[in-house]
Design an enzyme around this catalytic site. Structure first.
Site, mmCIF file in Angstrom:
data_model
loop_
_atom_site.group_PDB
_atom_site.id
_atom_site.type_symbol
_atom_site.label_atom_id
_atom_site.label_comp_id
_atom_site.label_asym_id
_atom_site.label_seq_id
_atom_site.Cartn_x
_atom_site.Cartn_y
_atom_site.Cartn_z
ATOM 1 N N ASP A 221 0.825 -1.020 -0.041
ATOM 2 C CA ASP A 221 -0.090 -0.131 0.177
ATOM 3 C C ASP A 221 0.861 1.468 -0.045
ATOM 4 O O ASP A 221 1.857 1.396 0.696
ATOM 5 C CB ASP A 221 -1.079 0.017 1.249
ATOM 6 C CG ASP A 221 -1.900 1.058 1.184
ATOM 7 O OD1 ASP A 221 -3.140 0.878 0.652
ATOM 8 O OD2 ASP A 221 -1.704 2.108 1.741
ATOM 9 N N HIS A 234 -5.139 14.875 -9.153
ATOM 10 C CA HIS A 234 -5.081 13.294 -9.204
ATOM 11 C C HIS A 234 -4.553 12.674 -10.419
ATOM 12 O O HIS A 234 -4.301 11.591 -10.412
ATOM 13 C CB HIS A 234 -6.699 13.148 -9.288
ATOM 14 C CG HIS A 234 -7.522 13.136 -8.020
ATOM 15 N ND1 HIS A 234 -7.283 12.386 -6.891
ATOM 16 C CD2 HIS A 234 -8.102 14.494 -7.399
ATOM 17 C CE1 HIS A 234 -8.029 12.522 -5.955
ATOM 18 N NE2 HIS A 234 -8.585 13.800 -6.075
ATOM 19 N N ASP A 238 -2.446 9.325 -10.545
ATOM 20 C CA ASP A 238 -2.608 8.200 -11.290
ATOM 21 C C ASP A 238 -1.411 7.711 -11.837
ATOM 22 O O ASP A 238 -1.137 6.569 -11.985
ATOM 23 C CB ASP A 238 -3.568 8.504 -12.521
ATOM 24 C CG ASP A 238 -4.942 8.686 -12.060
ATOM 25 O OD1 ASP A 238 -5.380 8.209 -10.931
ATOM 26 O OD2 ASP A 238 -5.980 9.214 -12.876
ATOM 27 N N GLU A 263 -4.829 2.469 -3.755
ATOM 28 C CA GLU A 263 -3.375 2.555 -3.906
ATOM 29 C C GLU A 263 -2.853 1.194 -3.455
ATOM 30 O O GLU A 263 -1.767 1.037 -2.934
ATOM 31 C CB GLU A 263 -2.777 3.529 -3.404
ATOM 32 C CG GLU A 263 -2.979 3.661 -1.716
ATOM 33 C CD GLU A 263 -4.212 4.127 -1.149
ATOM 34 O OE1 GLU A 263 -4.201 4.851 -0.125
ATOM 35 O OE2 GLU A 263 -5.372 4.331 -1.645
#
Length: 345
Positions: A221, A234, A238, A263
């Site tokens: 993570d 964002h 990405d 994630e």
């Protein structure tokens, strides 16, 4: 007067909820279609309900919900404010693109079946006409001989027509095979990173060959991912997700790397004991942590991006849910110990 005041109050509350739903959809870049609107309503109307709790857990760290997350969360009980939780919906998640491809394929299957039915009818008629023509030749009379040329011409034309339809049916079969392959691939592929998705992971886990074991499972993570989204947007987030995913693939020597949601990435490792598998994931962690990233749009430094991981040895009779739950607990241990580390157990 009191009734009018209550009505006005209800109208303001409704308008407020409407705007909150719109903000929720915009934050997660979800289209305002009825299914997504209903999902947002279910989350916001019961902020302490089980669905809202699961959404909060998935979005912790600043990640956005995906359509795949929404489909998976359809199995979480939806509790309206002040009411008990409903029974879970057991429908299997489906990706929109996969559904479209399967629908197209089904339509082509129906068309192919219609072609085959037509060819069968015409083949039956051709055989009947051929038998009648043979009888006419055997009982040759001036009239029968005169009609023979016409009958033969009709049969030849119908034979050519059947050959054309058969060729079309063959081409349609090849297109069907291609469409089916596309549908299967799309349903098992994460559209952002191009990695295998949760469905592909579940299938690989269920069909693992124990003779190729032992197996280990790692959950990775990204640390402080919300900060990347908040500071750089964002779009950059990405790209960071794609970078981490591809770096895991490059450093995991052919093991199955999947995007598990948000994630989080899952790596199914075969042929390694826990000690060696832990070293593999830790090497990948160090490689990624040593990179210094920049925002290619603004040239602003992003700095180091790290991940935490939990890794377990998979029992031969252990379900995917059990192994994932154990790895998830170790992942949270790694987070609580300061992040950027691997916890094994």
């Amino acid at each position: 007067m009191m009734g009018g005041m209550n009505a006005a109050l209800r109208t303001r509350e409704s308008d407020g909820l409407f705007h909150r739903i719109g903000a929720f959809l915009a934050e997660h870049r979800l289209s305002p279609e009825p299914a997504n609107y209903a999902f947002a309503y279910s989350v916001l109307i019961a902020p302490n309900g089980p669905l809202a709790i699961q959404v909060a857990r998935l979005t912790d760290g600043g990640c956005r919900l995906t359509q795949e997350d929404l489909a998976r969360l359809s199995g979480v009980p939806i509790a309206a404010a002040g009411t008990p939780a409903a029974q879970p919906d057991r429908r299997q998640p489906q990706l929109d693109q996969a559904e479209r491809l399967v629908a197209e394929t089904q339509a082509q299957v129906d068309g192919f079946a219609a072609i085959v039915r037509t060819m069968r009818r015409e083949t039956n008629g051709f055989g009947r006409d051929l038998a009648q023509s043979a009888a006419a030749i055997n009982e040759a009379t001036p009239v029968a001989v005169a009609d023979l040329s016409r009958i033969t011409g009709v049969m030849i034309a119908r034979a050519k027509d059947s050959e054309t339809k058969l060729a079309l049916a063959t081409d349609e079969t090849e297109r069907l095979r291609t469409k089916l392959a596309e549908a299967c691939e799309t349903a098992r592929r994460d559209p952002l990173t191009g990695l295998a998705n949760r469905l592909a992971f579940a299938e690989a886990y269920a069909t693992r060959n124990l003779d190729e074991g032992p197996y280990c499972l790692a959950l990775c993570d990204i640390d402080h991912f919300k900060r990347v989204n908040d500071v750089h947007g964002h779009g950059v987030g990405d790209r960071v997700l794609k970078m981490i995913g591809h770096a895991l693939v490059e450093n995991c020597n052919g093991q199955l790397v999947t995007r598990h949601g948000g994630e989080e990435f899952a790596v199914l490792i075969k042929g390694m004991k826990l000690t060696d598998a832990t070293k593999l994931i830790d090497r990948a962690r160090k490689t990624i942590a040593n990179r210094r990233l920049r925002n290619r749009d603004t040239d602003a430094p992003i700095g180091a991006v790290t991940f935490s991981a939990g890794i377990v040895a998979v029992g031969t009779q252990e379900s995917a849910e059990e192994a994932t739950d154990r790895a998830d607990k170790l992942l949270y241990n790694a987070k609580s110990l300061g992040r950027d580390r691997v916890c094994a157990g």
